[in-house]
Every structure is written in C-alpha cells, then in structure tokens.
Design a protein around this motif. Structure first.
Motif, PDB file in Angstrom:
ATOM      1  N   LEU A 167       0.695  -1.178   0.110  1.00 24.80           N
ATOM      2  CA  LEU A 167       0.131  -0.090   0.090  1.00 24.80           C
ATOM      3  C   LEU A 167       0.829   1.359  -0.068  1.00 24.80           C
ATOM      4  O   LEU A 167       1.701   1.505   0.881  1.00 24.80           O
ATOM      5  N   GLU A 168       0.696   2.292  -1.064  1.00 30.09           N
ATOM      6  CA  GLU A 168       1.289   3.421  -1.132  1.00 30.09           C
ATOM      7  C   GLU A 168       0.373   4.704  -0.906  1.00 30.09           C
ATOM      8  O   GLU A 168      -1.039   4.387  -1.538  1.00 30.09           O
ATOM      9  N   LEU A 169       0.639   5.523  -0.046  1.00 34.29           N
ATOM     10  CA  LEU A 169      -0.271   6.575   0.049  1.00 34.29           C
ATOM     11  C   LEU A 169       0.412   7.973  -0.706  1.00 34.29           C
ATOM     12  O   LEU A 169       1.566   8.091  -0.495  1.00 34.29           O
ATOM     13  N   ALA A 170      -0.305   8.791  -1.128  1.00 34.96           N
ATOM     14  CA  ALA A 170       0.018  10.168  -1.876  1.00 34.96           C
ATOM     15  C   ALA A 170      -0.844  11.211  -1.436  1.00 34.96           C
ATOM     16  O   ALA A 170      -1.955  10.876  -1.376  1.00 34.96           O
ATOM     17  N   ILE A 171      -0.160  12.458  -1.169  1.00 28.65           N
ATOM     18  CA  ILE A 171      -0.810  13.545  -1.107  1.00 28.65           C
ATOM     19  C   ILE A 171      -0.105  14.780  -1.591  1.00 28.65           C
ATOM     20  O   ILE A 171       1.370  14.614  -1.806  1.00 28.65           O
ATOM     21  N   GLY A 172      -0.607  15.982  -2.070  1.00 31.44           N
ATOM     22  CA  GLY A 172       0.306  16.878  -2.843  1.00 31.44           C
ATOM     23  C   GLY A 172      -0.552  18.137  -2.931  1.00 31.44           C
ATOM     24  O   GLY A 172      -1.897  18.340  -2.671  1.00 31.44           O
ATOM     25  N   THR A 173      -0.151  19.153  -3.354  1.00 34.00           N
ATOM     26  CA  THR A 173      -0.597  20.554  -3.644  1.00 34.00           C
ATOM     27  C   THR A 173      -0.068  20.783  -4.942  1.00 34.00           C
ATOM     28  O   THR A 173       1.027  20.737  -5.237  1.00 34.00           O
ATOM     29  N   GLN A 174      -0.852  21.950  -5.617  1.00 34.43           N
ATOM     30  CA  GLN A 174      -0.362  22.795  -6.799  1.00 34.43           C
ATOM     31  C   GLN A 174      -0.571  24.032  -5.913  1.00 34.43           C
ATOM     32  O   GLN A 174      -1.653  24.461  -5.776  1.00 34.43           O
ATOM     33  N   PHE A 175       0.614  24.911  -5.884  1.00 35.43           N
ATOM     34  CA  PHE A 175       0.610  26.143  -5.352  1.00 35.43           C
ATOM     35  C   PHE A 175       0.786  27.355  -6.539  1.00 35.43           C
ATOM     36  O   PHE A 175       1.590  27.247  -7.142  1.00 35.43           O
ATOM     37  N   LYS A 176      -0.194  28.452  -6.513  1.00 37.80           N
ATOM     38  CA  LYS A 176      -0.024  29.586  -7.283  1.00 37.80           C
ATOM     39  C   LYS A 176      -0.092  30.824  -6.360  1.00 37.80           C
ATOM     40  O   LYS A 176      -0.936  31.347  -5.798  1.00 37.80           O
ATOM     41  N   GLU A 188      -3.020  34.191  -3.596  1.00 38.54           N
ATOM     42  CA  GLU A 188      -2.473  33.018  -3.605  1.00 38.54           C
ATOM     43  C   GLU A 188      -3.184  31.918  -3.293  1.00 38.54           C
ATOM     44  O   GLU A 188      -4.432  32.073  -2.596  1.00 38.54           O
ATOM     45  N   ASN A 189      -3.122  30.673  -3.745  1.00 38.65           N
ATOM     46  CA  ASN A 189      -4.192  29.659  -3.559  1.00 38.65           C
ATOM     47  C   ASN A 189      -3.502  28.199  -3.872  1.00 38.65           C
ATOM     48  O   ASN A 189      -2.423  28.300  -4.408  1.00 38.65           O
ATOM     49  N   ALA A 190      -3.887  27.244  -3.278  1.00 42.71           N
ATOM     50  CA  ALA A 190      -3.205  25.825  -3.218  1.00 42.71           C
ATOM     51  C   ALA A 190      -4.383  24.936  -3.437  1.00 42.71           C
ATOM     52  O   ALA A 190      -5.428  24.887  -2.607  1.00 42.71           O
ATOM     53  N   ASP A 213      -8.736  23.193  -6.893  1.00 40.66           N
ATOM     54  CA  ASP A 213      -9.260  24.589  -6.349  1.00 40.66           C
ATOM     55  C   ASP A 213      -8.489  25.396  -7.214  1.00 40.66           C
ATOM     56  O   ASP A 213      -8.693  26.543  -6.889  1.00 40.66           O
ATOM     57  N   ASN A 214      -7.181  25.371  -7.455  1.00 46.23           N
ATOM     58  CA  ASN A 214      -6.108  26.285  -7.840  1.00 46.23           C
ATOM     59  C   ASN A 214      -6.963  27.118  -9.126  1.00 46.23           C
ATOM     60  O   ASN A 214      -6.720  28.204  -9.533  1.00 46.23           O
ATOM     61  N   TYR A 215      -7.815  26.371  -9.895  1.00 44.34           N
ATOM     62  CA  TYR A 215      -8.520  26.943 -11.316  1.00 44.34           C
ATOM     63  C   TYR A 215      -9.639  28.050 -10.934  1.00 44.34           C
ATOM     64  O   TYR A 215      -9.930  28.556 -11.868  1.00 44.34           O
ATOM     65  N   GLU A 216      -9.942  28.219  -9.734  1.00 43.61           N
ATOM     66  CA  GLU A 216     -11.005  29.222  -9.497  1.00 43.61           C
ATOM     67  C   GLU A 216     -10.181  30.567  -9.300  1.00 43.61           C
ATOM     68  O   GLU A 216     -11.089  31.524  -9.558  1.00 43.61           O
ATOM     69  N   VAL A 217      -8.914  30.540  -9.370  1.00 43.63           N
ATOM     70  CA  VAL A 217      -8.194  31.820  -9.406  1.00 43.63           C
ATOM     71  C   VAL A 217      -7.313  31.923 -10.430  1.00 43.63           C
ATOM     72  O   VAL A 217      -6.806  33.053 -10.781  1.00 43.63           O
ATOM     73  N   THR A 218      -6.986  31.073 -11.385  1.00 48.82           N
ATOM     74  CA  THR A 218      -6.002  31.080 -12.486  1.00 48.82           C
ATOM     75  C   THR A 218      -6.597  31.026 -13.759  1.00 48.82           C
ATOM     76  O   THR A 218      -6.141  31.325 -14.676  1.00 48.82           O
ATOM     77  N   ALA A 219      -8.008  30.504 -13.778  1.00 52.81           N
ATOM     78  CA  ALA A 219      -8.473  30.048 -15.052  1.00 52.81           C
ATOM     79  C   ALA A 219      -9.290  31.639 -15.507  1.00 52.81           C
ATOM     80  O   ALA A 219     -10.351  31.800 -15.175  1.00 52.81           O
TER      81      ALA A 219
END
Length: 355
Positions: A167-176, A188-190, A213-219
């Motif tokens: 079992l592998e677990l993963a978590i991440g974020t895209q920060f602008k 700023e948003n992540a 969620d980032n695309y509410e502020v970048t699109a």
C-alpha cells in the motif's frame, strides 16, 4: 507523444532491447545521466468539415538530464530536467521557444519520496496512463475535457509514502502565488490532491482525488471565487507475462455553469510480442451525467446509453510498435472519436530514436 512515454520507453523498450541512457558522471555518490530522443511522425486527421489534413511534425522530441546523490545512507537527493519544444521537423526555420517538459528536485529514502517542481501529475500517472500511454493519439479524460491542459503539471509538491505491504499513500498540492502572472485573481491559492495505490502480485489498483481548487483563481474567463470542480478516478490493472490489461472509472465533476460533468469508462490492453507492442483502448464517455449512477441506471432500464439525452461517445484507439534496433523503433496508430463528421479521427505513423 504522451509526456510519460519517455520514461516508459526507457524502462520498457530500451531495457528490453539493451539501450541505456548515458551516464556521464558517477563518482563519490553522485550520478548524472543524459538521455533523449528525436521523434518524427506523419498524421492524417479529420477536421470539423470531415476533410483529412496531413502533416509531418515533431512528436515530442526531448533532451533530458537526471542526477542524484547520496546525502547519507538511506537518503538520496535527485533532480530531473527535460527540454522539449525542439521542433525537430523545422529546426532550420521554426521559432525557438523556451519550452520544457519536466523540471523538479526531490528526496527519497525510507520515509518515502517527495518532489517539487513541474512534472506529470499523479492523476495522470496512476489513473489515466495505465489505459492509454500511446505514441500520438489519446482518449479524452478529465484533464483534456476540463480544458486544464499542461498547466496542471506546474508548481507541484507531491509526497508518496513507502510501500506498507503493497500500500502506497500520496498527497500533494499545486500552489499558485499572488506574484505569478497566470494567477488572474492576484490571490495566492493551493489545491489538494491525494490517493492510494495497492499492489499485490501482478495486480494493482489506484484511487485518486483532485479538488482542482487552484483553477478558481487562475482560469481566465471564470468569475473569481467560482469553484471549478473536482475530479476523481479509480484504475485497476493486471500484468500477466507480456499482457497488461487496465480498467478505469474517471469523473470530472464540474461546478462551472457552462461546462458539463462527464464520466469516462476506459479499458486498455498492451501485449509485447517480442519485437514491440500491440495495444488498444476503448472508452465510453458520458457527458452531462449527474454521477456514475446515471450510466448504471441507463443500462439497467434498457435505455443505455442515452436515457437522459446526454452526449455520449465511443472512443477507440489501436496501435503497434516495432523495434528496428535497440535504440530505434517505429509505430502506427489509428483513432476513432465518434464525433460529428468524424472530427478528430485519424491515423499516424512515426519513428523514434532514443539514447
């Protein structure tokens, strides 16, 4: 070319035939590899008018560097840099672009693997690629349909745990950040994405969620603070000798008024016949479905696939590769997208040289 194909080719076709990336330095715990490819292809695809257009084009030519060094026993630092936008078909006259495909640094060890930079998103690696990781054509998915494109690969931070009994677990974020030009809101948003992958023997299953969620502020074109939507999926795959089969359920759950939520049901297979691969994929796309149960209800009521007058598409891609040598192969593909006037349908042939 799919952006992850280079890694697949190096690990697969090149390893099977004996070609290797060139190690130019390996001393005192530090290693530097140089690798790359030149890819050229001819495509003939139908436009919205039903007419074929043909072109000779670069298919993803890439030049890359990969380095790692031992920080101490059990902890390794690494980096990777890939440059594309080389335009191998028009090098003498084509515009020069400051393009790139991948650039990241990271550390790996007993704690797992953490990286930061620009690279293929984990949703692509775990959910989408097992079904189709082809040379030229691809089925649609939550990335292409939502219009996010390559921007999903930028400004990422990802952590993947070590394997706990498979079992592998993963978590991440895209920060602008608020200083970035593509951030149209100035705030700023992540975003948050994460998932799990379980492997037992020759079988593996992966599940992922990305709140986008980032695309509410970048699109551009969307109102500030308007939720863009979410995407999630699950993919299972089984490897039996030279045959790999994968099944995918994927959904883009849109919160934007003019964009429909969409379900993607994909089945892919790839078989290594000794001198290359034969592969194919089928995907059923249900546009406008409220959730996965909509498609199930249509089938149960005998109105499958279109009880609710949603748009639906049956997408098919077939292809094959042939290894000319241990560093060179050719390929052919055909794609059918079930659109009006057969838009997007086409064939492609190409050749790739790797080192």
């Amino acid at each position: 070319m799919k952006k992850t194909l280079l890694a697949t080719a190096i690990a697969g076709a090149m390893a099977a035939s004996g070609a290797q990336a060139a190690t130019v330095y390996n001393q005192d715990g530090t290693k530097l590899d140089v690798y790359g490819n030149i890819q050229l292809a001819v495509y003939s695809t139908k436009g919205s008018n039903g007419e074929y257009d043909t072109q000779l084009t670069d298919n993803g030519t890439t030049f890359g560097f990969a380095a790692e060094h031992v920080i101490y026993d059990g902890l390794t630092g690494y980096m990777k840099l890939e440059i594309d936008d080389i335009n191998a078909d028009e090098m003498a006259t084509g515009p020069r672009q400051n393009g790139g495909d991948t650039a990241f640094i990271g550390m790996k060890g007993n704690f797992g693997d953490v990286r930061i930079g620009s690279y293929d998103d984990l949703f692509d690696d775990w959910i989408q690629d097992p079904v189709t990781n082809n040379e030229g054509f691809d089925v649609t998915d939550s990335t292409s349909y939502s219009g996010i494109g390559g921007s999903i690969q930028t400004d990422q931070l990802t952590y993947i745990s070590p394997s706990f009994s498979g079992l592998e677990l993963a978590i991440g974020t895209q920060f602008k950040g608020d200083a970035e030009a593509e951030n149209v809101s100035g705030d700023e948003n992540a975003s948050i994405f994460g998932g799990a992958k379980y492997t037992v023997g020759n079988f593996s299953v992966a599940a992922m969620y990305d709140n986008l969620d980032n695309y509410e502020v970048t699109a551009a074109g969307l109102a500030n603070n308007q939720e863009f939507g979410d995407r999630y999926g699950i993919t299972g795959q089984y490897q039996w000798e030279s045959l790999r089969v994968a099944l995918k359920l994927e959904r883009f759950d849109s919160d934007v008024g003019d964009v429909d939520s969409t379900n993607f049901y994909g089945l892919g297979a790839r078989y290594g016949y000794g001198h290359g691969d034969i592969y194919g994929a089928y995907q059923y796309v249900d546009v406008g479905a409220e959730d996965f149960s909509d498609t199930v209800a249509d089938a149960a009521d005998g109105d499958f696939p279109n009880e609710n007058n949603d748009e639906t598409y049956n997408q098919v891609i077939v292809g094959a590769t042939y290894n000319i040598s241990d560093a060179m192969y050719t390929w052919a593909e055909a794609a059918f997208y079930d659109k009006a006037e057969d838009e997007g349908d086409g064939v492609g042939v190409g050749v790739t040289y790797m080192f």
